[in-house]
Structure formats: structure tokens, C-alpha cells
Design a protein around this motif. Structure first.
Motif, PDB file in Angstrom:
ATOM      1  N   ALA A 291       0.875  -0.959  -0.110  1.00 51.67           N
ATOM      2  CA  ALA A 291      -0.053   0.237   0.183  1.00 51.67           C
ATOM      3  C   ALA A 291       0.906   1.133   0.493  1.00 51.67           C
ATOM      4  O   ALA A 291       0.411   2.184  -0.943  1.00 51.67           O
ATOM      5  N   VAL A 292       1.594   1.225   0.186  1.00 47.83           N
ATOM      6  CA  VAL A 292       2.325   2.397   0.743  1.00 47.83           C
ATOM      7  C   VAL A 292       3.207   2.542  -0.731  1.00 47.83           C
ATOM      8  O   VAL A 292       3.459   4.010  -1.115  1.00 47.83           O
ATOM      9  N   ALA A 293       3.796   1.767  -1.233  1.00 45.91           N
ATOM     10  CA  ALA A 293       4.799   2.519  -2.417  1.00 45.91           C
ATOM     11  C   ALA A 293       3.432   2.151  -3.082  1.00 45.91           C
ATOM     12  O   ALA A 293       3.662   3.419  -4.364  1.00 45.91           O
ATOM     13  N   GLU A 294       2.247   1.344  -3.424  1.00 49.58           N
ATOM     14  CA  GLU A 294       0.949   2.106  -4.224  1.00 49.58           C
ATOM     15  C   GLU A 294       0.895   3.770  -3.883  1.00 49.58           C
ATOM     16  O   GLU A 294       0.850   4.325  -5.004  1.00 49.58           O
ATOM     17  N   ALA A 295       1.347   4.011  -2.679  1.00 44.42           N
ATOM     18  CA  ALA A 295       0.850   5.930  -2.284  1.00 44.42           C
ATOM     19  C   ALA A 295       1.895   6.779  -3.454  1.00 44.42           C
ATOM     20  O   ALA A 295       1.791   7.487  -4.305  1.00 44.42           O
ATOM     21  N   GLU A 296       3.143   5.993  -3.460  1.00 44.30           N
ATOM     22  CA  GLU A 296       3.795   6.431  -3.894  1.00 44.30           C
ATOM     23  C   GLU A 296       4.186   6.663  -5.149  1.00 44.30           C
ATOM     24  O   GLU A 296       4.355   7.362  -5.522  1.00 44.30           O
ATOM     25  N   THR A 297       3.366   5.295  -6.015  1.00 45.44           N
ATOM     26  CA  THR A 297       3.365   5.732  -7.241  1.00 45.44           C
ATOM     27  C   THR A 297       3.050   6.434  -7.656  1.00 45.44           C
ATOM     28  O   THR A 297       2.748   7.027  -9.028  1.00 45.44           O
ATOM     29  N   ALA A 298       1.726   6.858  -6.826  1.00 45.24           N
ATOM     30  CA  ALA A 298      -0.006   7.010  -7.388  1.00 45.24           C
ATOM     31  C   ALA A 298       0.449   8.635  -7.152  1.00 45.24           C
ATOM     32  O   ALA A 298      -0.225   9.858  -7.514  1.00 45.24           O
ATOM     33  N   ARG A 299       1.612   9.105  -6.911  1.00 43.49           N
ATOM     34  CA  ARG A 299       2.043   9.942  -6.068  1.00 43.49           C
ATOM     35  C   ARG A 299       0.851  10.909  -5.114  1.00 43.49           C
ATOM     36  O   ARG A 299       0.449  11.966  -5.775  1.00 43.49           O
ATOM     37  N   ILE A 300       0.045   9.902  -4.440  1.00 40.59           N
ATOM     38  CA  ILE A 300      -0.368  10.454  -3.411  1.00 40.59           C
ATOM     39  C   ILE A 300      -0.278  11.549  -2.060  1.00 40.59           C
ATOM     40  O   ILE A 300       0.758  11.263  -1.507  1.00 40.59           O
ATOM     41  N   THR A 301      -0.645  12.436  -1.988  1.00 40.76           N
ATOM     42  CA  THR A 301      -0.001  13.243  -0.863  1.00 40.76           C
ATOM     43  C   THR A 301      -0.708  13.996   0.021  1.00 40.76           C
ATOM     44  O   THR A 301      -1.998  13.926  -0.443  1.00 40.76           O
ATOM     45  N   GLY A 302      -0.128  14.571   0.913  1.00 44.81           N
ATOM     46  CA  GLY A 302      -1.083  15.191   1.499  1.00 44.81           C
ATOM     47  C   GLY A 302      -2.259  14.733   2.814  1.00 44.81           C
ATOM     48  O   GLY A 302      -2.232  13.942   3.022  1.00 44.81           O
ATOM     49  N   LYS A 303      -2.963  15.138   3.019  1.00 47.09           N
ATOM     50  CA  LYS A 303      -4.477  14.775   3.211  1.00 47.09           C
ATOM     51  C   LYS A 303      -4.758  12.876   2.712  1.00 47.09           C
ATOM     52  O   LYS A 303      -6.256  12.904   3.639  1.00 47.09           O
ATOM     53  N   ALA A 304      -5.015  13.047   1.601  1.00 48.85           N
ATOM     54  CA  ALA A 304      -5.708  12.506   0.923  1.00 48.85           C
ATOM     55  C   ALA A 304      -4.560  10.597   1.228  1.00 48.85           C
ATOM     56  O   ALA A 304      -5.125   9.487   1.009  1.00 48.85           O
ATOM     57  N   VAL A 305      -3.028  10.686   2.423  1.00 53.24           N
ATOM     58  CA  VAL A 305      -2.052   9.521   2.114  1.00 53.24           C
ATOM     59  C   VAL A 305      -3.351   8.959   3.500  1.00 53.24           C
ATOM     60  O   VAL A 305      -3.231   7.717   2.479  1.00 53.24           O
ATOM     61  N   THR A 306      -3.050   9.578   3.772  1.00 52.89           N
ATOM     62  CA  THR A 306      -3.969   8.436   5.446  1.00 52.89           C
ATOM     63  C   THR A 306      -5.390   8.025   4.592  1.00 52.89           C
ATOM     64  O   THR A 306      -5.327   6.051   5.041  1.00 52.89           O
ATOM     65  N   PRO A 307      -6.361   8.571   3.902  1.00 54.78           N
ATOM     66  CA  PRO A 307      -7.687   7.889   3.765  1.00 54.78           C
ATOM     67  C   PRO A 307      -6.734   5.972   2.808  1.00 54.78           C
ATOM     68  O   PRO A 307      -8.025   5.535   2.068  1.00 54.78           O
ATOM     69  N   PHE A 308      -5.976   7.126   1.417  1.00 50.71           N
ATOM     70  CA  PHE A 308      -5.955   6.167   0.525  1.00 50.71           C
ATOM     71  C   PHE A 308      -4.693   4.693   1.096  1.00 50.71           C
ATOM     72  O   PHE A 308      -5.611   3.623   0.700  1.00 50.71           O
ATOM     73  N   LEU A 309      -4.394   4.488   1.725  1.00 50.83           N
ATOM     74  CA  LEU A 309      -3.802   3.624   2.329  1.00 50.83           C
ATOM     75  C   LEU A 309      -4.929   2.629   2.987  1.00 50.83           C
ATOM     76  O   LEU A 309      -4.766   2.059   3.703  1.00 50.83           O
ATOM     77  N   LEU A 310      -5.812   3.625   4.001  1.00 55.42           N
ATOM     78  CA  LEU A 310      -6.355   2.903   4.909  1.00 55.42           C
ATOM     79  C   LEU A 310      -7.264   2.208   4.351  1.00 55.42           C
ATOM     80  O   LEU A 310      -8.188   0.584   3.850  1.00 55.42           O
ATOM     81  N   GLY A 311      -8.133   2.239   2.507  1.00 52.50           N
ATOM     82  CA  GLY A 311      -8.587   1.735   1.611  1.00 52.50           C
ATOM     83  C   GLY A 311      -7.748   0.686   1.042  1.00 52.50           C
ATOM     84  O   GLY A 311      -8.421  -0.430   1.121  1.00 52.50           O
TER      85      GLY A 311
END
Ligand code: PSU
Ligand code: MN
Length: 325
Positions: free
Chosen positions: A255-275
Motif C-alpha cells: 500500500a505504501v509503495a502504491e501511494a508513492e507511485t500514484a503520487r498521493i500527497t497531503g490529507k489524501a495519504v491516510t484515506p488512500f492507505l486505509l482503503g
């Protein structure tokens, strides 16, 4: 109610149950709403929010779920509002930085741990139960991503009962940050800092208490010392509900690697990882998440009662000015 500092036009609205409980000096437990809008999927989010309120009641306290509805700070939500929040798609996730923006603009928003602490303090509520707190994110070296929850603990006097922080964060740095900010982190009945789904992160808990009364005594001492800020009560998930850290580690890494690849930043990071974690564990993580929130609600109700049982406290020097920066 003694902390209520609000100017007359602060749009702070109490439910009848919460107003009566506070006026009578009965224990009240605050609950956050970002866990409803950004932390769990529908319909489990709404079912859990209601069931957790019931757990608080069963344990002798009044629940006060907090959210911003049409620009009003609502302390205690009725079922219909909870239900609407749980389905709504355009609710803002509010932390310290955007709380005033949402209220002044008449918007709808859910409150994170940081924003819930601010609102609970304004309402005169001392104890707040949630699942996990925000923290220092992995990859902090490049992203500088530190949850505003951590700085809120340094500023606002509320005890937050949680199951620690998720292992998808950088837990050693999270604990270092809290120590630097002077925030007590209490392992409840454990010497090890809990990691949300797992009972232990493998890291030592900085402090330990084994009863709500002992935590209450410590909180009162902090106030006598004039120390600002809140405390983290880290309550490990029950053994029967935990997911061992080895089992969850690979999913977290993905999940952490995907967030990086998708360039998720700011307040979107935590909801992205939880999802993503929810999907990667095929929903298994959700049962643990729900169980630990209930476990925290029980302890929070006991702590709120313990804080009410003892003699009234002198007004700390730094309250309520610390809310105004
Ligand atoms: N951690 C969880 N579940 C959650 C959150 C954190 O295990 O629902 C939510 C809380 O509301 C917390 C917020 O305050 O995410 C932190 O977001 P950020 O990392 O953007 O500060
Ligand atoms: Mn962040």
C-alpha cells in the motif's frame, strides 16, 4: 463546562443528551467523525459509529460524536445525521488547518483526531475515543508528512484513547516526535506500544498505567503543573481480535509503495492507505478495526468517570488560551 471559552457567536451546538450530561457533571466521551467518512466503508462505518456510541453508554458515559454540519460545530449527532455523514461523498476531512475555513464557510466536514480534540476542548470534554492516531509517515525524509494529530497533542488538553498507531506509519519516528513535543504516551496494561491491528509494535511504550484511576491522577497532576497538551492512551487490541504484525506487513509495504507511485500527497495519504489495506486484506482488517474501537470506547468511558470522580481541578494557567494561536 468550566473550560467553555467560546465567544457568543461561536456556532457550537450540543445535542440534548450531551448538554444535560455536561451540565450535571456526568462523564462524556468524544468520538471523531473522520473514521466514519474517510476511515471505514459504508455501511460498516455507520453501524460502527452507532454501536460505539452504545458501548460508551453501556459503560456509564454519554457519547458525543463530533462533526461540522453546515458550518456548525455539532457536539453529539442524531442517528439521521450519522447516517447521512456515512453515505456522503463530499464531506471535507478537517484538521486544525481547515477547521475555521469549514465553519466560516458553512460547510460540512468530518473531524480528524486533531480537530476533534479542539472541538472537545471547546465543549468541555476531557476524554476522546478513536481507533488509531495519525503519525509520522514512512518516507518522511522526502515527504515531510507528519499528521497534525501529533502537534495537537502538544497543544490541547484531551486524553485520546486509541490502539496506538498503524504500522503503515513510521512508528519509531512517531514516538520520537511525541516525546520531543512533551506528549505522554501511556501503554495501557502493556510495556509495548501497540500497533493498531497488532497488540505490539515491538517498540517500548514510553509510560505504563494499569487502571483508569492512575491515568486520571496523572492527568490531574499535569494540570497542576500547568503543562499544556493532551495524552495518548495506547490500549492494545484484545488478543482474540488481533492480526499478527507478520501477517499485515507485506500488505502495508504494498500500500505504501502504491501511494508513492500514484503520487498521493497531503490529507489524501491516510484515506488512500486505509482503503488499500482494506482491499488487500479482503476486508479482514475491518473486523479488527471495529473491535479495537469498542475496546477503546470502554476504557474511555472508564477514564471519563475516573476524571469526574475526584475533586474539581483548579483552572490550568494555560487554558483556554492555548486554543487561540
Ligand atoms: N488512523 C486510522 N484510522 C483513521 C485515521 C487514522 O487508523 O480513521 C484518521 C483519523 O481521523 C486521524 C486522521 O486523525 O486519519 C489522520 O490523518 P492525517 O494522517 O492526514 O493527519
Ligand atoms: Mn499528512
Amino acid at each position: 463546562m468550566k473550560y467553555h471559552p467560546g465567544p457568543d457567536d461561536l456556532p457550537l451546538n450540543f445535542s440534548d443528551a450531551v448538554r444535560q450530561a455536561l451540565a450535571a457533571g456526568r462523564p462524556v466521551v468524544a468520538l471523531e467523525s473522520t473514521i466514519i467518512t474517510h476511515g471505514m466503508p459504508f455501511p460498516e462505518n455507520v453501524a460502527t459509529a452507532r454501536a460505539v456510541e452504545e458501548t460508551v453508554r453501556e459503560n456509564g458515559a454519554t457519547p458525543a460524536t463530533i462533526a461540522i454540519i453546515e458550518g456548525r460545530v455539532r457536539i453529539g449527532l442524531e442517528d439521521a445525521t450519522l447516517d447521512w455523514l456515512g453515505r456522503a461523498k463530499d464531506v471535507l476531512k478537517l484538521s486544525r488547518a481547515d477547521l475555521a475555513f469549514a465553519i466560516a464557510g458553512g460547510k460540512n466536514g468530518s473531524t480528524t483526531v486533531a480537530a476533534t480534540m479542539i472541538c472537545a476542548r471547546l465543549a468541555g470534554i476531557d476524554v476522546f475515543a478513536t481507533g488509531g492516531i495519525g503519525g509520522v509517515h514512512r518516507g518522511f525524509e522526502t515527504s515531510s508528512d507528519v499528521s497534525a494529530d501529533l502537534t495537537e497533542f502538544a497543544r490541547t488538553d484531551v486524553a485520546v484513547v486509541c490502539a496506538g498507531a498503524k504500522a503503515l506509519l513510521d512508528l519509531p519516528r512517531t514516538l520520537e516526535y511525541l516525546e520531543t513535543e512533551g506528549v505522554p504516551v501511556i501503554g495501557y496494561g502493556t510495556d509495548l506500544f501497540p500497533a493498531f491491528w497488532s497488540r505490539s509494535s515491538g517498540l517500548p511504550a514510553p509510560l505504563r498505567h494499569d487502571t483508569p484511576q492512575a491515568i486520571a491522577k496523572m492527568i490531574r497532576m499535569r494540570r497542576l503543573l500547568g503543562l499544556s497538551g493532551g495524552v495518548v492512551v495506547a490500549n492494545p487490541v484484545l488478543e482474540r481480535d488481533e492480526i499478527p504484525s507478520e501477517e499485515i506487513a507485506a500488505h502495508i509495504a504494498q500500500a505504501v509503495a502504491e501511494a508513492e507511485t500514484a503520487r498521493i500527497t497531503g490529507k489524501a495519504v491516510t484515506p488512500f492507505l486505509l482503503g488499500r489495506l482494506l482491499e488487500l486484506t479482503q476486508g479482514r482488517s475491518l473486523a479488527t478495526n471495529i473491535a479495537l474501537v469498542h475496546n477503546n470506547a470502554v476504557l474511555a468511558a472508564q477514564l471519563a468517570a475516573a476524571l469526574r470522580q475526584d475533586a474539581p481541578q483548579p483552572q490550568p494557567r494555560s487554558e483556554p488560551m492555548q486554543l487561540v494561536h
